[in-house]
Design an enzyme around this catalytic site. Sequence first.
Site, PDB file in Angstrom:
ATOM      1  N   GLY A  13       4.137  19.410 -29.295  1.00  0.00           N
ATOM      2  CA  GLY A  13       3.760  17.991 -29.338  1.00  0.00           C
ATOM      3  C   GLY A  13       4.972  17.090 -29.367  1.00  0.00           C
ATOM      4  O   GLY A  13       5.064  16.179 -30.187  1.00  0.00           O
ATOM      5  N   ALA A  14       5.894  17.339 -28.423  1.00  0.00           N
ATOM      6  CA  ALA A  14       7.174  16.615 -28.474  1.00  0.00           C
ATOM      7  C   ALA A  14       7.270  15.533 -27.402  1.00  0.00           C
ATOM      8  O   ALA A  14       8.348  15.014 -27.148  1.00  0.00           O
ATOM      9  CB  ALA A  14       8.331  17.607 -28.339  1.00  0.00           C
ATOM     10  N   SER A  15       6.131  15.174 -26.801  1.00  0.00           N
ATOM     11  CA  SER A  15       6.194  14.152 -25.742  1.00  0.00           C
ATOM     12  C   SER A  15       6.342  12.742 -26.310  1.00  0.00           C
ATOM     13  O   SER A  15       6.639  11.806 -25.583  1.00  0.00           O
ATOM     14  CB  SER A  15       4.950  14.243 -24.855  1.00  0.00           C
ATOM     15  OG  SER A  15       3.776  14.187 -25.637  1.00  0.00           O
ATOM     16  N   VAL A  67      -1.813  23.553 -27.731  1.00  0.00           N
ATOM     17  CA  VAL A  67      -1.530  24.469 -28.847  1.00  0.00           C
ATOM     18  C   VAL A  67      -2.778  25.118 -29.433  1.00  0.00           C
ATOM     19  O   VAL A  67      -2.677  26.106 -30.152  1.00  0.00           O
ATOM     20  CB  VAL A  67      -0.716  23.800 -29.986  1.00  0.00           C
ATOM     21  CG1 VAL A  67       0.658  23.392 -29.526  1.00  0.00           C
ATOM     22  CG2 VAL A  67      -1.481  22.646 -30.611  1.00  0.00           C
ATOM     23  N   ASN A  93       4.663  20.905 -34.615  1.00  0.00           N
ATOM     24  CA  ASN A  93       4.505  19.469 -34.882  1.00  0.00           C
ATOM     25  C   ASN A  93       3.230  18.876 -34.297  1.00  0.00           C
ATOM     26  O   ASN A  93       2.711  17.894 -34.823  1.00  0.00           O
ATOM     27  CB  ASN A  93       5.725  18.729 -34.308  1.00  0.00           C
ATOM     28  CG  ASN A  93       5.492  17.243 -34.223  1.00  0.00           C
ATOM     29  OD1 ASN A  93       5.581  16.529 -35.207  1.00  0.00           O
ATOM     30  ND2 ASN A  93       5.143  16.761 -33.019  1.00  0.00           N
ATOM     31  N   SER A 145       1.542  17.078 -43.814  1.00  0.00           N
ATOM     32  CA  SER A 145       1.360  15.662 -44.136  1.00  0.00           C
ATOM     33  C   SER A 145       1.246  15.543 -45.647  1.00  0.00           C
ATOM     34  O   SER A 145       0.762  16.474 -46.308  1.00  0.00           O
ATOM     35  CB  SER A 145       0.069  15.131 -43.496  1.00  0.00           C
ATOM     36  OG  SER A 145      -0.313  13.906 -44.099  1.00  0.00           O
ATOM     37  N   TYR A 158      -8.661  16.166 -41.837  1.00  0.00           N
ATOM     38  CA  TYR A 158      -7.201  16.157 -41.622  1.00  0.00           C
ATOM     39  C   TYR A 158      -6.484  16.672 -42.877  1.00  0.00           C
ATOM     40  O   TYR A 158      -5.566  17.498 -42.787  1.00  0.00           O
ATOM     41  CB  TYR A 158      -6.784  14.723 -41.287  1.00  0.00           C
ATOM     42  CG  TYR A 158      -5.317  14.515 -40.994  1.00  0.00           C
ATOM     43  CD1 TYR A 158      -4.793  14.817 -39.740  1.00  0.00           C
ATOM     44  CD2 TYR A 158      -4.454  13.990 -41.964  1.00  0.00           C
ATOM     45  CE1 TYR A 158      -3.438  14.600 -39.465  1.00  0.00           C
ATOM     46  CE2 TYR A 158      -3.115  13.768 -41.691  1.00  0.00           C
ATOM     47  CZ  TYR A 158      -2.607  14.068 -40.438  1.00  0.00           C
ATOM     48  OH  TYR A 158      -1.276  13.850 -40.176  1.00  0.00           O
ATOM     49  N   ALA A 160      -7.662  18.659 -45.145  1.00  0.00           N
ATOM     50  CA  ALA A 160      -7.915  20.106 -45.283  1.00  0.00           C
ATOM     51  C   ALA A 160      -7.032  20.908 -44.328  1.00  0.00           C
ATOM     52  O   ALA A 160      -6.451  21.933 -44.702  1.00  0.00           O
ATOM     53  CB  ALA A 160      -9.391  20.405 -45.014  1.00  0.00           C
ATOM     54  N   LYS A 162      -4.121  20.001 -43.058  1.00  0.00           N
ATOM     55  CA  LYS A 162      -2.715  19.910 -43.466  1.00  0.00           C
ATOM     56  C   LYS A 162      -2.463  20.676 -44.775  1.00  0.00           C
ATOM     57  O   LYS A 162      -1.393  21.265 -44.960  1.00  0.00           O
ATOM     58  CB  LYS A 162      -2.307  18.439 -43.599  1.00  0.00           C
ATOM     59  CG  LYS A 162      -2.317  17.679 -42.266  1.00  0.00           C
ATOM     60  CD  LYS A 162      -1.365  18.294 -41.248  1.00  0.00           C
ATOM     61  CE  LYS A 162      -1.186  17.419 -40.016  1.00  0.00           C
ATOM     62  NZ  LYS A 162      -0.229  17.973 -39.052  1.00  0.00           N
ATOM     63  N   ILE A 190       4.069   7.286 -41.063  1.00  0.00           N
ATOM     64  CA  ILE A 190       5.238   7.061 -40.202  1.00  0.00           C
ATOM     65  C   ILE A 190       4.784   6.246 -38.991  1.00  0.00           C
ATOM     66  O   ILE A 190       3.738   6.549 -38.400  1.00  0.00           O
ATOM     67  CB  ILE A 190       5.817   8.426 -39.716  1.00  0.00           C
ATOM     68  CG1 ILE A 190       6.171   9.351 -40.896  1.00  0.00           C
ATOM     69  CG2 ILE A 190       7.020   8.225 -38.796  1.00  0.00           C
ATOM     70  CD1 ILE A 190       7.284   8.886 -41.809  1.00  0.00           C
TER      71      ILE A 190
END
Length: 250
Positions: A13-15, A67, A93, A145, A158, A160, A162, A190
């Site tokens: 997920g680096a785009s 992923v 990520n 997170s 989310y 749960a 993380k 962020i």
Amino acid sequence: MSRLDGKAALVTGASKGIGRGIAIGLAEAGATVAVNYPPTEGEAGAREVVESIEADGGSAFALGADVSDESDVRAMIEAFESAEGAVDVLVNNAGILTQSELAEMPVEMWDETMAVDLRGVFLATRFALPGMLEQGSGSVINVASQLGIKGAEELVHYSAAKGGVIAMTRALAREVSPEVNVNAIAPGPIETSLLDDITEEWRERKEAELPMDRLGSVSDVVPTAVFLASEESDYYTGQTLSPDGGDAMH
Ligand code: NAP
């Protein structure tokens, strides 16, 4: 010599967002970086990240894979290994965030969150780990997170997922130490497109609640990832480091 010279890293997920920042940070420290993006979207973003790294004298290439898809992830790790050998640094990520009260949550929303935010971490780690163990070294860095620690309303799914990532980090660290270090980063809020839909009211409330009085930026997270990828963090494993403005204080 840079801290990560000779290392090969894969960032999922680096785009854009935090993944983009981590990919650039690892490349600046000397690593060759594979920039993962989901095949249906993100290719232009991934290409921009690769070009930006190369323009700075670094080395990077793009790898498409969802992923949450086993065959995609298998193929991504195979492509990485034939280009670079075993993964030295895996940054899990990629993530999605949706919002609903649990009593009204569509089951698909729960399933999709678990598929990307938890299963995605398992799949990439599952297929990268044999190469790391064979070479006797490696670093897995999971982007969790602060909500995986403290939870949040309308984000039970989310939180749960993380929380699962943090538990997985601890359990796997026990299983694969000392060869492979496994750690997590638990950022606070962020400024990325993940927060595109938040209301001004939410932002003001959150800023007032945070000891640091502000939301974080990608540059608040990147140094933690570079540290966990480097030999300087060799004695850290199973840890969750939190660039979160004091939100969770676990
Ligand atoms: P973002 O800007 O939305 O970036 C998420 C990245 O993940 C994008 O590159 C996205 O690609 C990619 N992605 C989504 N689904 C994918 C899939 N199935 N396969 C491969 N890649 C996929 O969000 P971000 O804020 O940078 O979030 C990055 C990580 O930090 C996530 O795990 C998130 O949960 C975590 N985090 C964020 C915050 C925050 O406040 N921003 C706080 C704590 C933790 P496309 O955009 O092309 O779909």
